[in-house]
Design a protein around this motif. Structure first.
Motif, PDB file in Angstrom:
ATOM      1  N   GLU A 272       0.719  -1.164  -0.061  1.00 18.43           N
ATOM      2  CA  GLU A 272      -0.101   0.091  -0.043  1.00 18.43           C
ATOM      3  C   GLU A 272       1.027   1.377   0.043  1.00 18.43           C
ATOM      4  O   GLU A 272       1.930   1.216   0.511  1.00 18.43           O
ATOM      5  CB  GLU A 272      -1.097  -0.076   1.196  1.00 18.43           C
ATOM      6  N   ALA A 273       0.367   2.319  -0.721  1.00 20.11           N
ATOM      7  CA  ALA A 273       1.073   3.655  -0.698  1.00 20.11           C
ATOM      8  C   ALA A 273       1.864   4.124   0.528  1.00 20.11           C
ATOM      9  O   ALA A 273       2.904   4.639   0.461  1.00 20.11           O
ATOM     10  CB  ALA A 273       0.104   4.653  -1.279  1.00 20.11           C
ATOM     11  N   ASP A 274       1.298   3.939   1.476  1.00 16.96           N
ATOM     12  CA  ASP A 274       1.562   4.350   2.787  1.00 16.96           C
ATOM     13  C   ASP A 274       2.530   3.484   3.499  1.00 16.96           C
ATOM     14  O   ASP A 274       2.875   3.478   4.800  1.00 16.96           O
ATOM     15  CB  ASP A 274       0.807   5.045   3.800  1.00 16.96           C
ATOM     16  N   LYS A 275       2.828   2.280   3.103  1.00 14.34           N
ATOM     17  CA  LYS A 275       3.565   1.189   3.710  1.00 14.34           C
ATOM     18  C   LYS A 275       4.968   0.732   2.904  1.00 14.34           C
ATOM     19  O   LYS A 275       5.168  -0.388   3.038  1.00 14.34           O
ATOM     20  CB  LYS A 275       2.586  -0.065   3.750  1.00 14.34           C
ATOM     21  N   TRP A 276       5.357   1.922   2.079  1.00 20.18           N
ATOM     22  CA  TRP A 276       6.778   1.485   1.588  1.00 20.18           C
ATOM     23  C   TRP A 276       7.257   2.963   1.371  1.00 20.18           C
ATOM     24  O   TRP A 276       6.735   3.771   0.891  1.00 20.18           O
ATOM     25  CB  TRP A 276       6.955   0.648   0.504  1.00 20.18           C
ATOM     26  N   ASP A 277       8.688   3.099   1.546  1.00 22.50           N
ATOM     27  CA  ASP A 277       9.138   4.365   1.552  1.00 22.50           C
ATOM     28  C   ASP A 277      10.400   4.356   0.293  1.00 22.50           C
ATOM     29  O   ASP A 277      10.643   5.435  -0.336  1.00 22.50           O
ATOM     30  CB  ASP A 277       9.942   4.624   2.812  1.00 22.50           C
ATOM     31  N   ILE A 278      11.152   3.183   0.280  1.00 26.69           N
ATOM     32  CA  ILE A 278      12.361   2.836  -0.685  1.00 26.69           C
ATOM     33  C   ILE A 278      11.967   1.600  -1.482  1.00 26.69           C
ATOM     34  O   ILE A 278      11.443   0.570  -0.904  1.00 26.69           O
ATOM     35  CB  ILE A 278      13.394   2.736   0.243  1.00 26.69           C
ATOM     36  N   ASN A 279      12.132   1.623  -2.931  1.00 27.66           N
ATOM     37  CA  ASN A 279      12.112   0.616  -3.737  1.00 27.66           C
ATOM     38  C   ASN A 279      13.610   0.378  -4.190  1.00 27.66           C
ATOM     39  O   ASN A 279      14.051   1.222  -4.922  1.00 27.66           O
ATOM     40  CB  ASN A 279      11.227   0.873  -5.050  1.00 27.66           C
ATOM     41  N   PHE A 280      14.172  -0.650  -3.731  1.00 28.14           N
ATOM     42  CA  PHE A 280      15.604  -0.997  -4.339  1.00 28.14           C
ATOM     43  C   PHE A 280      15.283  -1.899  -5.339  1.00 28.14           C
ATOM     44  O   PHE A 280      15.181  -3.104  -5.012  1.00 28.14           O
ATOM     45  CB  PHE A 280      16.252  -1.500  -3.157  1.00 28.14           C
ATOM     46  N   SER A 281      15.226  -1.427  -6.614  1.00 31.63           N
ATOM     47  CA  SER A 281      14.767  -2.291  -7.633  1.00 31.63           C
ATOM     48  C   SER A 281      16.071  -3.176  -8.372  1.00 31.63           C
ATOM     49  O   SER A 281      15.632  -3.815  -9.154  1.00 31.63           O
ATOM     50  CB  SER A 281      14.308  -1.197  -9.002  1.00 31.63           C
ATOM     51  N   GLY A 282      17.422  -2.823  -7.960  1.00 27.23           N
ATOM     52  CA  GLY A 282      18.208  -3.434  -8.431  1.00 27.23           C
ATOM     53  C   GLY A 282      18.656  -3.006  -9.833  1.00 27.23           C
ATOM     54  O   GLY A 282      19.482  -2.235 -10.060  1.00 27.23           O
ATOM     55  N   VAL A 283      17.921  -3.360 -10.831  1.00 21.16           N
ATOM     56  CA  VAL A 283      17.965  -2.872 -12.129  1.00 21.16           C
ATOM     57  C   VAL A 283      17.077  -1.733 -12.423  1.00 21.16           C
ATOM     58  O   VAL A 283      15.984  -1.671 -11.828  1.00 21.16           O
ATOM     59  CB  VAL A 283      17.804  -3.865 -13.064  1.00 21.16           C
ATOM     60  N   PHE A 284      17.575  -0.577 -13.020  1.00 21.68           N
ATOM     61  CA  PHE A 284      16.887   0.465 -13.320  1.00 21.68           C
ATOM     62  C   PHE A 284      17.119   0.903 -14.673  1.00 21.68           C
ATOM     63  O   PHE A 284      18.306   1.138 -15.124  1.00 21.68           O
ATOM     64  CB  PHE A 284      16.911   1.653 -12.192  1.00 21.68           C
ATOM     65  N   SER A 285      16.219   1.242 -15.573  1.00 24.12           N
ATOM     66  CA  SER A 285      16.436   1.765 -16.875  1.00 24.12           C
ATOM     67  C   SER A 285      15.757   3.127 -17.403  1.00 24.12           C
ATOM     68  O   SER A 285      14.751   3.431 -16.880  1.00 24.12           O
ATOM     69  CB  SER A 285      16.312   0.720 -17.942  1.00 24.12           C
TER      70      SER A 285
END
Length: 509
Positions: free
Chosen positions: A376-389
């Motif tokens: 949910e929108a208020d239940k994550w602060d950081i996305n460590f996506s590994g790969v990003f493009s």
């Protein structure tokens, strides 16, 4: 400048940038590293019947049936009266059977009593993971569950990106310490749940998309379609103008890579912007007037490789996953997605209803289904996506499709703010507090960034040396107004393998 000169120029630039292409070794050269830790150091149960999951993470999936054993230490509470667990406590221990192929294990604790004096808690200590060979217990080895509402005061998070192929996207909620890991190939597009009608691309899978101007009939497009008006684009790192006359020519430059087509001068990019703002998506805003919504051709990105890389290297891009065509309509409260393979004359259709509890609703075109990805929108602060493009300027060149690894984002669309603090640069030491000394009174509210999700990006690490940089840390304000400080502490595992990054953080209070 002739073609050979251009190629030489590109080669020199790449050498100067230190771009190194590492060959992947066979499976016989890969060392399997099994590390285990608890996901968070603290949690809270504020009222009767409330539950919380205590999770044990593994660095790699289990290859045998394993058993996790945790010690239970009570402080002022009684099992069966004040709380219970599933599986149950026996002789002061919780034992969890872990199936083959699992990358985590856990149990549920439920509060039974409504009224308890403050200060009561129970601690779970990770003792062993039996069955696997050469298990390393690392990081967080104890979780304390308080019988009060709790904001996590901080812990060390071992990111579950999953190794040198970086198969997982990890969503982290700092206030609870919870980490949610999802394979990055489970979705291609995400539908925005806010008031604007927008569709985002999965940058962790290198998804890209191109609009076919003036075409609103999905069946009018196939792999041999000729365009009534050629599309003016650029190639060769954005330096050479070309005319794309048909779908076949477009497919050459649609997949993300250094040779990807684009035209930034005319606002044409086949990816969402690096910053991730709502008005900078590769797909234009979806109109409530159906006739204004054109057909797009989408590149489904690259598969996650099956083979791990050598220690310190990465291997994140496998075979190309193919192309599809799609069109999106909306009435403002839901989206209608039409999609098919390029040469199909019958298309599939799906309805995605907006839910403002989430930033995005993800959809798998390959599996033809809506999938659960983001918390949910208020239940994550950081996305460590590994790969990003993304497509953008490249060291003096007008444009190219760029890919990064070990990449961190923050939830700008969920109203999370973040800024970076640089401690030193070269011999220059700045007049700022160290990470350890940084306190609530040091926060610069005006420095918090809400319009660029890539403040962390990949600049936190030195991949050549295999280390997390010690010259910086980050300050975060979450959706609820809690402040945290965060610094990265590892890029590789204890055995030198990529895809096992780590950070530590603390609540500022």
């Amino acid at each position: 400048m002739n073609r050979i000169q251009k190629q030489l120029k590109l080669l020199v630039a790449m050498l100067l940038l230190g771009i190194v292409f590492s060959a992947c070794s066979g499976d016989e050269d890969v060392v399997r590293i099994f590390e285990s830790s608890l996901q968070t150091s603290s949690a809270g149960l504020a009222s009767a019947n409330e539950q919380v999951d205590v999770v044990v993470n593994f660095s790699v999936p289990t290859i045998v049936e394993a058993t996790v054993v945790l010690e239970v230490v009570e402080n002022g509470v009684i099992y069966g009266t004040d709380y219970t667990t599933s599986p149950a406590v026996a002789d002061g221990l919780i034992t969890i059977t872990v199936p083959v192929g699992s990358q985590s294990a856990g149990f549920t604790i439920t509060r039974l009593t409504e009224f308890l004096d403050s200060g009561k808690d129970v601690t779970f200590n990770l003792l062993s993971v039996d069955g696997e060979e050469d298990v390393n217990l690392i990081g967080t080895l104890s979780t304390t569950v308080s019988f009060d509402e709790v904001i996590n005061t901080g812990s060390t998070i071992d990111l579950l990106t999953g190794g040198s192929t970086q198969p997982n996207q990890c969503y982290i909620d700092l206030s609870s310490g919870k980490q949610t890991a999802v394979r990055r190939d489970t979705w291609e597009i995400g539908f925005y749940n806010g008031s604007e009608n927008r569709v985002f691309l999965n940058a962790a899978l290198k998804v890209s998309i191109a609009e076919i101007p003036g075409v609103t009939d999905l069946n009018a497009i196939n792999s041999s379609t000729q365009f009534s008006t050629p599309i003016d684009l650029y190639t060769d790192y954005g330096s050479t103008e070309i005319e794309v006359k048909n779908v076949e020519e477009l497919l050459v430059g649609l997949p993300l890579g250094y040779g990807q087509y684009g035209n930034l001068g005319n606002g044409v990019a086949f990816t969402d912007s690096q910053a991730g703002n709502i008005d900078e998506t590769a797909m234009g805003e979806i109109s409530t007037a159906d006739t204004e919504n054109n057909v797009y051709i989408i590149s489904l990105g690259d598969a996650i490789p099956d083979t791990e890389a050598e220690p310190s290297a990465i291997n994140t891009a496998g075979d190309h996953r193919g192309f599809m065509k799609l069109r999106v309509l909306t009435d403002g409260s839901s989206y209608t997605l039409q999609y098919a393979d390029l040469d199909d004359t019958n298309f599939s259709e799906a309805t995605i209803t907006k839910d403002e509890s989430y930033v995005l609703k993800a959809f798998s075109l390959v599996n033809k289904e809506e999938v659960s990805v983001e918390p949910e929108a208020d239940k994550w602060d950081i996305n460590f996506s590994g790969v990003f493009s993304y497509y953008g300027p490249f060291y003096g060149y007008p444009g190219a499709g760029l890919t990064f690894s070990d990449y961190g984002l923050h939830n700008t669309l969920g109203n999370v703010g973040l800024y970076q603090v640089i401690i030193y640069s070269g011999d220059d030491v700045y007049d700022v507090p160290s990470y350890d000394n940084f306190s609530l009174t040091d926060i610069d509210e005006s420095a918090l960034v809400y319009d660029n999700r890539t403040i962390i990006a990949s600049d936190w690490r030195n991949s050549t040396d295999g280390i997390a940089k010690d010259d910086r840390y980050y300050v975060i304000k979450d959706f609820q107004g809690n402040y945290f400080k965060l610094k990265f502490t590892a890029l590789v595992s204890s055995e030198g393998a990529r895809g096992y990054s780590q950070f530590t953080y603390a609540l500022l209070q």
